[in-house]
Scaffold this motif. Structure first.
Motif, PDB file in Angstrom:
ATOM      1  N   GLY B 653       0.820  -1.206   0.000  1.00 25.09           N
ATOM      2  CA  GLY B 653       0.000   0.000   0.000  1.00 25.09           C
ATOM      3  C   GLY B 653       0.853   1.254   0.000  1.00 25.09           C
ATOM      4  O   GLY B 653       0.612   2.202  -0.762  1.00 25.09           O
ATOM      5  N   THR B 654       1.871   1.243   0.845  1.00 22.60           N
ATOM      6  CA  THR B 654       2.745   2.423   0.940  1.00 22.60           C
ATOM      7  C   THR B 654       3.456   2.670  -0.392  1.00 22.60           C
ATOM      8  O   THR B 654       3.587   3.808  -0.843  1.00 22.60           O
ATOM      9  N   GLU B 655       3.907   1.598  -1.019  1.00 24.46           N
ATOM     10  CA  GLU B 655       4.630   1.725  -2.282  1.00 24.46           C
ATOM     11  C   GLU B 655       3.703   2.252  -3.391  1.00 24.46           C
ATOM     12  O   GLU B 655       4.105   3.058  -4.225  1.00 24.46           O
ATOM     13  N   ILE B 675      10.117  21.470  -7.675  1.00 23.02           N
ATOM     14  CA  ILE B 675       9.228  20.730  -6.777  1.00 23.02           C
ATOM     15  C   ILE B 675      10.046  19.743  -5.928  1.00 23.02           C
ATOM     16  O   ILE B 675      10.934  19.067  -6.439  1.00 23.02           O
ATOM     17  N   THR B 676       9.758  19.678  -4.654  1.00 25.14           N
ATOM     18  CA  THR B 676      10.512  18.786  -3.765  1.00 25.14           C
ATOM     19  C   THR B 676       9.791  17.440  -3.653  1.00 25.14           C
ATOM     20  O   THR B 676       8.793  17.222  -4.330  1.00 25.14           O
ATOM     21  N   ASP B 677      10.287  16.601  -2.739  1.00 20.13           N
ATOM     22  CA  ASP B 677       9.634  15.302  -2.535  1.00 20.13           C
ATOM     23  C   ASP B 677       8.588  15.346  -1.415  1.00 20.13           C
ATOM     24  O   ASP B 677       8.039  14.309  -1.048  1.00 20.13           O
ATOM     25  N   ASP B 678       8.342  16.527  -0.890  1.00 21.52           N
ATOM     26  CA  ASP B 678       7.388  16.645   0.206  1.00 21.52           C
ATOM     27  C   ASP B 678       5.967  16.330  -0.311  1.00 21.52           C
ATOM     28  O   ASP B 678       5.455  17.034  -1.199  1.00 21.52           O
ATOM     29  N   PRO B 679       5.310  15.279   0.218  1.00 23.20           N
ATOM     30  CA  PRO B 679       3.987  14.890  -0.304  1.00 23.20           C
ATOM     31  C   PRO B 679       2.979  16.041  -0.283  1.00 23.20           C
ATOM     32  O   PRO B 679       2.212  16.215  -1.237  1.00 23.20           O
ATOM     33  N   ASN B 707      -8.785  12.204  -7.958  1.00 22.69           N
ATOM     34  CA  ASN B 707      -9.370  11.980  -6.637  1.00 22.69           C
ATOM     35  C   ASN B 707      -8.789  10.736  -5.957  1.00 22.69           C
ATOM     36  O   ASN B 707      -8.710  10.666  -4.745  1.00 22.69           O
ATOM     37  N   TYR B 708      -8.365   9.744  -6.763  1.00 15.47           N
ATOM     38  CA  TYR B 708      -7.687   8.584  -6.171  1.00 15.47           C
ATOM     39  C   TYR B 708      -6.432   9.040  -5.422  1.00 15.47           C
ATOM     40  O   TYR B 708      -6.115   8.581  -4.339  1.00 15.47           O
ATOM     41  N   LEU B 709      -5.729   9.964  -6.064  1.00 16.61           N
ATOM     42  CA  LEU B 709      -4.492  10.466  -5.442  1.00 16.61           C
ATOM     43  C   LEU B 709      -4.818  11.217  -4.147  1.00 16.61           C
ATOM     44  O   LEU B 709      -4.187  10.990  -3.112  1.00 16.61           O
ATOM     45  N   PHE B 710      -5.800  12.107  -4.235  1.00 21.33           N
ATOM     46  CA  PHE B 710      -6.134  12.901  -3.046  1.00 21.33           C
ATOM     47  C   PHE B 710      -6.578  11.990  -1.896  1.00 21.33           C
ATOM     48  O   PHE B 710      -6.203  12.193  -0.743  1.00 21.33           O
ATOM     49  N   ALA B 711      -7.369  10.985  -2.235  1.00 22.30           N
ATOM     50  CA  ALA B 711      -7.857  10.076  -1.187  1.00 22.30           C
ATOM     51  C   ALA B 711      -6.681   9.311  -0.568  1.00 22.30           C
ATOM     52  O   ALA B 711      -6.611   9.134   0.664  1.00 22.30           O
ATOM     53  N   ALA B 712      -5.770   8.869  -1.401  1.00 21.91           N
ATOM     54  CA  ALA B 712      -4.611   8.131  -0.884  1.00 21.91           C
ATOM     55  C   ALA B 712      -3.776   9.023   0.025  1.00 21.91           C
ATOM     56  O   ALA B 712      -3.268   8.587   1.062  1.00 21.91           O
ATOM     57  N   HIS B 713      -3.672  10.282  -0.361  1.00 21.56           N
ATOM     58  CA  HIS B 713      -2.892  11.224   0.454  1.00 21.56           C
ATOM     59  C   HIS B 713      -3.588  11.461   1.799  1.00 21.56           C
ATOM     60  O   HIS B 713      -2.937  11.467   2.855  1.00 21.56           O
ATOM     61  N   ASP B 714      -4.897  11.636   1.746  1.00 19.05           N
ATOM     62  CA  ASP B 714      -5.649  11.895   2.986  1.00 19.05           C
ATOM     63  C   ASP B 714      -5.549  10.729   3.960  1.00 19.05           C
ATOM     64  O   ASP B 714      -5.521  10.924   5.173  1.00 19.05           O
ATOM     65  N   SER B 715      -5.499   9.529   3.410  1.00 25.74           N
ATOM     66  CA  SER B 715      -5.477   8.381   4.335  1.00 25.74           C
ATOM     67  C   SER B 715      -4.056   7.845   4.568  1.00 25.74           C
ATOM     68  O   SER B 715      -3.906   6.738   5.102  1.00 25.74           O
ATOM     69  N   ALA B 716      -3.060   8.625   4.158  1.00 25.19           N
ATOM     70  CA  ALA B 716      -1.671   8.166   4.361  1.00 25.19           C
ATOM     71  C   ALA B 716      -1.431   7.910   5.840  1.00 25.19           C
ATOM     72  O   ALA B 716      -1.842   8.702   6.690  1.00 25.19           O
ATOM     73  N   GLY B 717      -0.804   6.821   6.149  1.00 27.14           N
ATOM     74  CA  GLY B 717      -0.524   6.487   7.551  1.00 27.14           C
ATOM     75  C   GLY B 717      -1.527   5.491   8.112  1.00 27.14           C
ATOM     76  O   GLY B 717      -1.281   4.855   9.137  1.00 27.14           O
ATOM     77  N   THR B 718      -2.682   5.353   7.459  1.00 24.39           N
ATOM     78  CA  THR B 718      -3.670   4.365   7.916  1.00 24.39           C
ATOM     79  C   THR B 718      -3.172   2.968   7.534  1.00 24.39           C
ATOM     80  O   THR B 718      -2.682   2.787   6.416  1.00 24.39           O
ATOM     81  N   PRO B 719      -3.282   2.006   8.439  1.00 21.66           N
ATOM     82  CA  PRO B 719      -2.793   0.660   8.093  1.00 21.66           C
ATOM     83  C   PRO B 719      -3.551   0.073   6.905  1.00 21.66           C
ATOM     84  O   PRO B 719      -4.739   0.331   6.733  1.00 21.66           O
ATOM     85  N   ILE B 729      -3.406  -0.411  -5.369  1.00 21.83           N
ATOM     86  CA  ILE B 729      -2.562  -0.769  -6.530  1.00 21.83           C
ATOM     87  C   ILE B 729      -3.331  -0.504  -7.825  1.00 21.83           C
ATOM     88  O   ILE B 729      -2.818   0.097  -8.776  1.00 21.83           O
ATOM     89  N   GLU B 730      -4.609  -0.921  -7.835  1.00 28.82           N
ATOM     90  CA  GLU B 730      -5.440  -0.682  -9.033  1.00 28.82           C
ATOM     91  C   GLU B 730      -5.554   0.814  -9.304  1.00 28.82           C
ATOM     92  O   GLU B 730      -5.417   1.273 -10.433  1.00 28.82           O
ATOM     93  N   GLU B 731      -5.814   1.569  -8.234  1.00 33.20           N
ATOM     94  CA  GLU B 731      -5.992   3.008  -8.416  1.00 33.20           C
ATOM     95  C   GLU B 731      -4.695   3.680  -8.864  1.00 33.20           C
ATOM     96  O   GLU B 731      -4.713   4.605  -9.674  1.00 33.20           O
ATOM     97  N   ALA B 732      -3.595   3.188  -8.340  1.00 34.51           N
ATOM     98  CA  ALA B 732      -2.302   3.755  -8.746  1.00 34.51           C
ATOM     99  C   ALA B 732      -2.082   3.529 -10.237  1.00 34.51           C
ATOM    100  O   ALA B 732      -1.634   4.426 -10.956  1.00 34.51           O
ATOM    101  N   HIS B 733      -2.420   2.321 -10.709  1.00 33.14           N
ATOM    102  CA  HIS B 733      -2.315   2.034 -12.150  1.00 33.14           C
ATOM    103  C   HIS B 733      -3.127   3.053 -12.947  1.00 33.14           C
ATOM    104  O   HIS B 733      -2.643   3.637 -13.920  1.00 33.14           O
TER     105      HIS B 733
END
Ligand code: SF4
Lengths: 186, 752
Positions: B653-655, B675-679, B707-719, B729-733
């Motif tokens: 998930g993190t990857e 642009i830096t690497d800061d999420p 929106n897939y990206l925004f959602a992933a960012h919002d939930s970053a850190g959730t197990p 993985i599907e959404e990242a594709h």
């Protein structure tokens, strides 16, 4: 233990009289005429390197060379690609490939001056330090397998195996025979 | 491919610097992705080049055998490893040796690799690298691991990147140097390696360090960025700095470097190099690779505008502590001798030793010590010789060895009293060749032996000239002995023919309806003063007549030379027209039937043909930073899938989230390259530039993929659970595909 990437060097008998430049022509002809098995790519001239690989015939799965490493000329066959089968299959493939190249060279240079390979000595080594580190354990595992393979051709107890002195060298042995062997019997 | 690749991976796990280990694993995945056809061949070619894995002659799968071009029976069912490059065809591995500095342990590993993967020859290049030939692509990660275990990287050895940082091999021991440039060369190497600002060049960038102006050891004037050590006194204090020259280079059209700064304080070295890299990346040519080196940008702009732009860029750079941190320790870690200083004992008899002493020994600034040169014929040595050299370096010194731009190796800190014993040891190992840096020490590029662009056999000619000169070299006049001869297989000048007294480069001519290998004779170049001036071609001569041409030039020089006149001055005085006339009759060829050997090249009986010339990889394909980043993002999703398959949902998930960020950053970079690497910053910039403006919107799906990206960012850190990781993985594709589409829309819009 799995012994892949077998290298064999069969030494020229006595002082080599052939001009090494002539091997360049022969090896190019071998490529052109498809003389040997496998894909052959090109010929590289390393005659300028003292005690070096001399003239090399570069292949996809194996290299051949008339080399002068250790200041002794000889035909070297070096298997690069993985070969399926047993260790015995791999010893056989390397020895037969080297022997075939020696015979071809002997018949090409059959006169003035002739080129002849010795029949009482060759080197056999494993060109892979991870599979075959140059240690006593490798020697202990290797010796019975090689002896079993060589005995029918060279005679039981009729040959000696001597590992290299430098621990950093590839693992291998110098094989010396009491009686001359037949290249075709290897 | 070697049977032991996995064994090495296991054996070296935990023994490599973490960063290098990660990079090599990444490269291994990229190989796998290309094998599966999941990465574009063009991008993969540049990727492998940046890892040091280069193409070689005949890797397009065909070869002229003297009568016809034949297909080489490689397995063509596999993918290519670059445009027109067969997967299974062996290639070359270039191994960077910054400023030529090596340890005996590194030499031993190099020896093992040459033996196990190559053809038992380790080749030293004109830029202090090592090259190993006939390497299979699948073996390259193992080579990289074994090298990394002794602190060597192949990263950015080829491709459009910062190449090996070269430097005087005598730094720190030379009587004429301003100061030891080694720590500065080392700092620049570490700083620029993998730096984000050097990833988007249109072509390669070559830096070099020199300790003085007058000698040629660093060849600063023929580099993209040349640093020449200088000092000045301010308020009674000696300050160190560099004269900086830029835009030098050989190649088809050589350029002398222009002075960028007469004195740049050492504190400014790294920030200026960074600023220069940014300017080159931003403004350098990207489409036409023959005009993409920095020298063309400088030519178009003029040095003043270039300088002004770089200095402005420098002012904008945020401070980086690495710029100056290393300065606190530049005088630490200096080399020390193994044995006390001494005097040379009386030499009895040996003519070979006397010759070797004359040409291969150079006094050090430290009394009682010398640097000894191991002259390598054509830069080649065997694995046994490398091991012997490692032993010798340990026996007589603290392992202080460097490679040189003349394709040799020097052993530093040899006590004078040890010289005879050192010579004996080298000679026994076949390394006691006299004639270092003299006419016998001919430099040659790989040419038709292995280079895809080779036109004539530079190494064949060099070997022939060497063997003819070997017998008589030391009987020749001193002025002749000191000449430099350099040979390139084509106009690209990798053999540095422009900066030799007598240079040759390969060309072909059509004569009597046959193609005939020729060499252009190049005269008037200057080796000294850091490659002070470039020679010009005067006439093309058939290859087989070049030895005669060399003899005539030498004889002419001997006959007409004025007292003390250098070869360069002599050529200027008599004029190139006279030399051309002197060689004119050598242009004629015997009939093909009478002398067929004239229609073949040196050490190659095949009737000559230019049919084997391929497309070179010197420059690599110009692949944009966007394409690289996207390939990376795709690789990361692939990795995520692999780790999920092995049950690691959290990692997967993190990857996947990281892959989405990578892709978002890639598209932001088109407009904003800082642009830096800061999420948070990536999301903010992405939203502002592409989401709020609807530029990213898919004609059918609108902003869904963003929106897939925004959602992933919002939930970053959730197990992650197995299921949520799989979804991501599907959404990242899908997000990555959407980034590609967006990029294509932007490009077609700007094209129309
Ligand atoms: S000069 Fe030409 S032949 Fe020689 S290495 Fe460079 S590109 Fe190849």
């Amino acid at each position: 233990m799995e012994f892949q990437h077998v290298t064999v060097k069969i030494y020229v008998d006595g002082e080599m009289q052939t001009d090494p430049a002539k091997f360049i022509d022969v090896f190019h002809a071998w490529i052109r005429e498809g003389t040997l098995d496998g894909l052959l790519i090109d010929v590289i001239d390393y005659r300028h390197v003292p005690a070096g690989p001399g003239v090399m015939l570069i292949g996809d799965a194996s290299h051949y060379s008339m080399d002068n490493v250790g200041c002794r000329w000889g035909l070297r066959y070096s298997r690069k690609a993985v070969l399926e089968g047993s260790n015995e299959d791999r010893f056989r493939e390397a020895l037969q490939s080297a022997a075939k190249a020696c015979q071809l060279l002997e018949s090409h240079f059959d006169a003035d001056p002739s080129l002849r390979f010795g029949r009482t000595e060759f080197d056999l080594s494993i060109n892979d330090r991870a599979l075959a580190p140059n240690t006593q354990e490798t020697l202990a595992a290797f010796t019975p397998e090689l002896e079993a393979f060589l005995s029918p051709a060279l005679g039981h107890g009729e040959f000696t195996l001597t590992p290299p002195a430098d621990q950093r060298s590839l693992f291998g042995v110098n094989v010396k025979t009491a009686r001359p062997f037949d290249l075709t019997a290897l | 491919m070697k049977a032991s690749n996995r064994l090495w991976e296991q054996r070296l796990e935990g023994h490599l610097p973490e960063q290098l280990a990660q990079e090599i694993s990444t490269f291994e995945t990229e190989i796998e992705l290309r094998r599966q056809g999941k990465v574009d061949e063009r991008i993969f070619a540049e990727t492998r080049l940046r890892r040091g894995a280069y193409g070689q002659r005949y890797d397009n799968g065909q070869r002229h055998d003297g009568s016809q071009t034949r297909q080489l029976a490689y397995d063509t069912s596999k993918n290519t490893k670059g445009p027109n490059t067969v997967w299974d065809a062996p290639g070359m591995m270039r191994i960077k040796i910054p400023y030529g500095g090596m340890t005996p342990e590194q030499m031993e590993v190099m020896a093992e690799l040459a033996e196990e993967y190559s053809d038992n020859i380790a080749h030293v290049t004109t830029r202090q690298d090592f090259q190993l030939h006939f390497i299979h692509l699948e073996d390259t990660p193992t080579l990289m691991r074994r090298l990394a275990a002794v602190g060597i990287t192949t990263r950015e050895a080829c491709g459009n990147s910062v190449r090996n940082v070269t430097g005087c091999p005598y730094s720190g021991v030379c009587p004429d140097e301003a100061f030891d440039v080694t720590p500065y060369a080392d700092a620049l190497t570490q700083f620029l390696l993998g730096h984000p600002d050097v990833q988007n060049f249109g072509r390669k960038f070559k830096p070099s360090f020199s300790g003085c102006t007058q000698h040629a050891c660093g060849l600063a004037a023929m580099h993209d960025m040349g640093m020449i050590a200088a000092t000045r006194e301010v308020d009674g204090q000696v300050e160190r700095g560099f004269k900086i020259v830029v835009g030098g280079g050989l190649g088809a059209v050589p350029h002398q470097a222009k002075v960028f700064a007469e004195f740049l304080p050492v504190e400014e070295l790294l920030p200026i190099a960074q600023a220069m890299s940014r300017v080159f990346a931003r403004h350098g040519e990207k489409k036409n690779r023959s005009k993409a080196r920095i020298k063309f940008l400088i030519k178009t702009w003029g040095i003043d505008k270039f300088k002004e732009t770089v200095l402005k860029e420098r002012q904008k750079l945020p401070n980086d502590p690495r710029w100056t941190e290393y300065l606190n320790s530049v005088d630490d870690g200096k080399e020390t001798p193994l044995n006390p200083p001494g005097e040379l004992p009386p030499i009895n008899g040996s003519e070979r030793l006397a010759r070797w002493l004359k040409t291969n020994i150079r006094a050090q600034r430290q009394a009682g010590y010398v640097t000894a040169t191991v002259a390598l014929p054509l830069g080649d040595m065997t694995s046994d010789q490398l091991r012997s050299l490692a032993d010798i370096a340990r026996q007589f010194t603290n392992g202080t060895i460097r490679t040189t731009v003349e394709q040799n190796i020097v052993i530093r800190w040899v006590s004078k009293k040890d010289i005879p014993a050192l010579f004996d040891a080298l000679d026994k190992a076949g390394l006691g060749e006299p004639g270092a840096s003299n006419i016998l020490d001919i430099v040659a590029c790989p040419g038709t032996d292995t280079c895809k662009l080779g036109i004539s056999s530079s190494r064949g000619l060099a070997a022939e000239l060497r063997s003819r000169l070997a017998g008589k070299c030391f009987e020749l006049d001193e002025a002749i002995q000191g000449l430099h001869v350099k040979i390139s297989g084509c106009f690209n000048s990798c053999g540095q023919h422009h900066i030799s007294d007598i240079g040759f480069y390969g060309v072909s001519r059509n004569i009597q309806s046959f193609q005939v290998p020729h060499f252009q004779v190049v005269l008037g170049g200057q080796w000294e003063e850091n490659a002070g001036s470039y020679g010009l071609p005067i006439v093309a001569i058939p290859s087989k007549r070049i030895p005669d041409a060399l003899d005539r030039i030498i004889d002419h020089y001997m006959k007409l030379r004025e007292k003390g006149e250098s070869f360069q001055l002599f050529i200027n005085r008599v004029g190139k027209a006279q030399i051309r006339q002197l060689l004119d009759d050598l242009k004629t060829m015997p009939d093909h039937d009478a002398e067929p050997s004239f229609y073949a090249d040196w050490a190659d009986p095949r009737e000559y043909s230019t049919g084997d010339i391929g497309k070179g990889e010197c420059a690599g394909e110009v692949v944009s930073a966007f394409e690289f980043a996207m390939t990376d993002a795709e690789r990361m999703v692939f990795d995520a899938q692999t780790v999920l398959d092995s049950g690691e949902a959290q990692k997967a998930g993190t990857e996947s989230y990281s892959a989405m960020l990578k892709a978002a950053k890639a598209i932001v970079m088109i407009e904003y390259d800082d642009i830096t690497d800061d999420p948070d910053e990536i999301i903010e910039e992405f939203q502002e530039r592409y989401f709020d403006t609807k530029v990213f919107f898919d004609p059918f799906a609108g902003g869904k993929f963003a929106n897939y990206l925004f959602a992933a960012h919002d939930s970053a850190g959730t197990p992650f659970t197995e299921e949520s990781a799989r979804h991501l993985i599907e959404e990242a594709h899908l997000f990555i595909e959407a980034v590609h589409s967006c990029y294509n829309r932007i490009r077609s819009k700007s094209a129309s």
